[in-house]
Motif scaffolding. Structure first.
Motif, PDB file in Angstrom:
ATOM      1  N   VAL B   9      11.645 -20.336 -32.318  1.00 17.19           N
ATOM      2  CA  VAL B   9      11.518 -20.167 -30.839  1.00 17.19           C
ATOM      3  C   VAL B   9      10.508 -21.119 -30.128  1.00 17.19           C
ATOM      4  CG1 VAL B   9      12.008 -17.789 -31.119  1.00 17.19           C
ATOM      5  CG2 VAL B   9       9.571 -18.521 -31.407  1.00 17.19           C
ATOM      6  N   GLU B  11      10.399 -24.284 -30.815  1.00 17.78           N
ATOM      7  CA  GLU B  11      11.052 -25.575 -30.076  1.00 17.78           C
ATOM      8  C   GLU B  11      11.824 -25.160 -28.892  1.00 17.78           C
ATOM      9  OE1 GLU B  11      11.309 -26.855 -34.877  1.00 17.78           O
ATOM     10  OE2 GLU B  11      13.066 -25.971 -33.961  1.00 17.78           O
ATOM     11  N   LEU B  12      12.384 -24.056 -28.860  1.00 17.77           N
ATOM     12  CA  LEU B  12      13.243 -23.716 -27.693  1.00 17.77           C
ATOM     13  C   LEU B  12      12.359 -23.770 -26.553  1.00 17.77           C
ATOM     14  CD1 LEU B  12      16.315 -23.486 -27.882  1.00 17.77           C
ATOM     15  CD2 LEU B  12      16.097 -20.786 -27.857  1.00 17.77           C
ATOM     16  N   GLY B  13      11.276 -23.074 -26.652  1.00 10.06           N
ATOM     17  CA  GLY B  13      10.449 -22.875 -25.555  1.00 10.06           C
ATOM     18  C   GLY B  13      10.723 -21.757 -24.962  1.00 10.06           C
ATOM     19  N   GLU B  14       9.768 -20.952 -23.974  1.00 11.00           N
ATOM     20  CA  GLU B  14       9.686 -19.762 -23.470  1.00 11.00           C
ATOM     21  C   GLU B  14      10.974 -19.586 -22.646  1.00 11.00           C
ATOM     22  OE1 GLU B  14       6.432 -19.124 -20.676  1.00 11.00           O
ATOM     23  OE2 GLU B  14       7.074 -16.911 -20.342  1.00 11.00           O
ATOM     24  N   PHE B  15      11.221 -20.409 -21.683  1.00 12.09           N
ATOM     25  CA  PHE B  15      12.670 -20.255 -20.709  1.00 12.09           C
ATOM     26  C   PHE B  15      13.830 -20.573 -21.530  1.00 12.09           C
ATOM     27  CE2 PHE B  15       9.038 -21.680 -18.059  1.00 12.09           C
ATOM     28  CZ  PHE B  15       8.998 -20.231 -17.208  1.00 12.09           C
ATOM     29  N   LEU B 100       5.846 -13.048 -30.364  1.00 10.54           N
ATOM     30  CA  LEU B 100       6.630 -13.769 -31.245  1.00 10.54           C
ATOM     31  C   LEU B 100       5.778 -14.957 -32.052  1.00 10.54           C
ATOM     32  CD1 LEU B 100      10.332 -14.113 -30.281  1.00 10.54           C
ATOM     33  CD2 LEU B 100       9.520 -12.253 -31.826  1.00 10.54           C
ATOM     34  N   ILE B 132       8.075 -12.367 -22.941  1.00 13.38           N
ATOM     35  CA  ILE B 132       7.938 -12.981 -24.341  1.00 13.38           C
ATOM     36  C   ILE B 132       6.763 -13.772 -24.163  1.00 13.38           C
ATOM     37  CG2 ILE B 132       9.247 -14.900 -23.744  1.00 13.38           C
ATOM     38  CD1 ILE B 132      10.535 -14.430 -26.635  1.00 13.38           C
ATOM     39  N   ALA B 133       6.116 -13.697 -25.509  1.00 16.15           N
ATOM     40  CA  ALA B 133       4.608 -14.384 -25.491  1.00 16.15           C
ATOM     41  C   ALA B 133       4.697 -14.723 -27.119  1.00 16.15           C
ATOM     42  CB  ALA B 133       3.652 -13.512 -25.070  1.00 16.15           C
ATOM     43  N   ARG B 134       3.610 -15.750 -27.299  1.00 15.12           N
ATOM     44  CA  ARG B 134       3.334 -16.008 -28.625  1.00 15.12           C
ATOM     45  C   ARG B 134       2.356 -15.335 -29.167  1.00 15.12           C
ATOM     46  NH1 ARG B 134       2.063 -22.224 -29.942  1.00 15.12           N
ATOM     47  NH2 ARG B 134       1.263 -22.131 -31.881  1.00 15.12           N
TER      48      ARG B 134
END
Lengths: 336, 336
Positions: B9, B11-15, B100, B132-134
């Protein structure tokens, strides 16, 4: 309480904690059935309900050494209530899921609860229910519900060429305050002693406790706003979302953007070459509102015209070339 | 995808993550404005909205080595949808806040998303939005909304002396499955080889993926249920909440409680003297429904009469003395 006698949430237990939280909260007028059952029941007079959710995680969205429990509660409520306002709606309640370490002092939780209560009160609402669980770090999941009062929701996709762009609320304050905190400054250690600018402390406060202009969301809807959002990832990035969703271009006039004098003072203090305008253009966390209106709108005090909508795409800032796609300079929660 | 090429996730980034999640979800028919704006808009035809929230934290509510992402999504949705059913309402949507770790494999997130989608579909609804957040560990905040269809909510406080007590759904399965997992058993390592009882694997599955009887919540409301809740902390403790809120006593007949034969098999396997009836009386996480009805009710198949309501207080189990206050034997999220 005696000094050194700190009661923790672990000692109080789940039901004790829930009871203690419930006792400190004020009820939203929309609540038909409040905490204590499997679910709450709220009035939804419009026949529709607006809903938004945010998750805040310790170390990522807040630090307990930088913000008090009270400030964190205010901020967690504010950012969700701002999303409701940005649809043109009035909030009807919040529900809150809390993950807390067992050694969390009950006084910290009390302060958090009071922060939620007071911020909700500013927006005319309250916390209708929640859930609590043990966690290694503090995490807060907030869901806000709202009512549109018969109006259509103001989405991101309605901006049309010829519209004007206006903002209300603070822009860049929280980003400037965060920069000061990251550089090691606190309100107590700002240089200048008694001569220190009170504005600098205001910036740090702004990071801890945003002041979204809640009432201006429904106001904008009544004024005929064609698009609106809350500025949470930075003005450029967020207006980029409006441009993309609406299929238009947005032109921003940097000279029209509010740039308080204290920003230059803060930049000088940091001495790292920061351009204060960057805080205004790319700083999130103030939860200002940005909206587009038909060109003949008469905006009441509190709104600032900052640009217009044209055919095209992306966000263009006069005299700048770095942000033509509106996606640079903002915040990505996984990439930073 | 090539072996060894795991996209995360981070690598894919938030958006990118939000876009990927949105693409896998099915929409609830109640959604008027879905993901992608500051908030979603749902229909609330009843003029009221039922709302409940739960927070699930890795290591506390689930373990990624015991449950797949898909199972965790199913469970997180199920426990909230069960709360909506327990009010006698139909769900209209879920919103989900996710924390995540950046190194979470996107395939795990896909499975989680599919779990949410499939469990929501069982209840006739979908996910309307989220955040979603880290985070260092996986945390999931779920809020479910529901509609009462013009009926009064079925609360915990309406039980009256003379009412009967009935349950529907599984009781004790998840607790028995958890006991097997804690003792080191997994579906692949259950003893007996090909002769192993398939029921034992069912118990472990029940811990991973509850099967709440969603449709029976509104059914109970239509049948005139006077009180209802979802059994999440154990039947004794949860009926204790009904007794306390209603100001009555509840008498449970243990001989009437469903006690599948596989429970004895599981207890024998554990060999620790566990009384299988304890799983039924104190096990949470199956999200059965327990309700009280007027004595002349005619219950359709699927409901089991297990006791009655009397003057007094607490929960009494015939032949037992340990649970007179209804507060023992259940789950306290801070004390265990």
């Amino acid at each position: 309480m005696h000094r050194g006698c700190v009661i923790t949430v672990g000692e109080l237990g789940e039901f004790g904690v829930i009871s203690r939280i419930s006792g400190r909260l004020s009820q939203s007028p929309a609540v038909l059935l409040g905490p204590g059952d499997d679910a709450a029941v709220l009035s939804a007079p419009d026949g529709r309900v607006v809903v938004t959710t945010d998750v805040l995680i310790e170390g990522r969205h807040f630090r307990r050494d930088w913000s008090s429990g009270y400030d964190i509660g205010r901020k967690a409520a504010a950012q969700n209530l701002a999303d409701i306002a940005a649809m043109g709606a009035e909030p009807t309640s919040l529900v809150v899921g809390l993950g807390l370490p067992a050694d969390t002092a009950i006084e910290w939780l009390d302060a958090l609860t009071d922060g939620f209560r007071d911020e909700c009160a500013l927006a005319g609402t309250g916390v209708a229910g929640g859930d609590i669980a043990r966690s290694e770090i503090v995490m807060i999941g907030v869901t806000a519900l709202g009512d549109l009062g018969g109006r259509p929701p103001v989405t991101r996709s309605g901006a049309r060429p010829g519209d004007v762009v206006a903002v209300t609320g603070r822009l860049g304050y929280a980003a400037a305050g965060l920069a000061l905190l990251l550089a090691g400054f606190t309100p107590g250690t700002l240089p200048g002693g008694e001569g220190a600018s009170p504005g600098l402390a205001t910036l740090i406060d702004a990071h801890r406790r945003p002041q979204p202009p809640y009432a201006r969301g429904p106001e904008a809807a009544r004024l005929g706003a064609t698009a609106m959002l809350d500025v949470s990832d930075g003005l450029l990035q967020d207006l980029g979302h409006v441009a993309a969703a609406s299929g238009v271009g947005i032109r921003l006039d940097p000279a029209a953007l509010p740039l308080p004098e204290v920003f230059a003072e803060a930049a000088g203090l940091l001495g790292d070459g920061t351009d204060p305008l960057d805080w205004v253009l790319t700083g999130g966390d103030d939860h200002a509102l940005a909206a587009t209106f038909p060109p003949d709108v008469r905006l009441p005090p509190g709104w600032t015209l900052v640009g217009d909508v044209a055919e095209g795409e992306g966000v263009q800032v006069t005299g700048r070339t770095t942000a033509t796609d509106g996606t640079t300079g903002g915040w990505d929660h996984f990439r930073r």
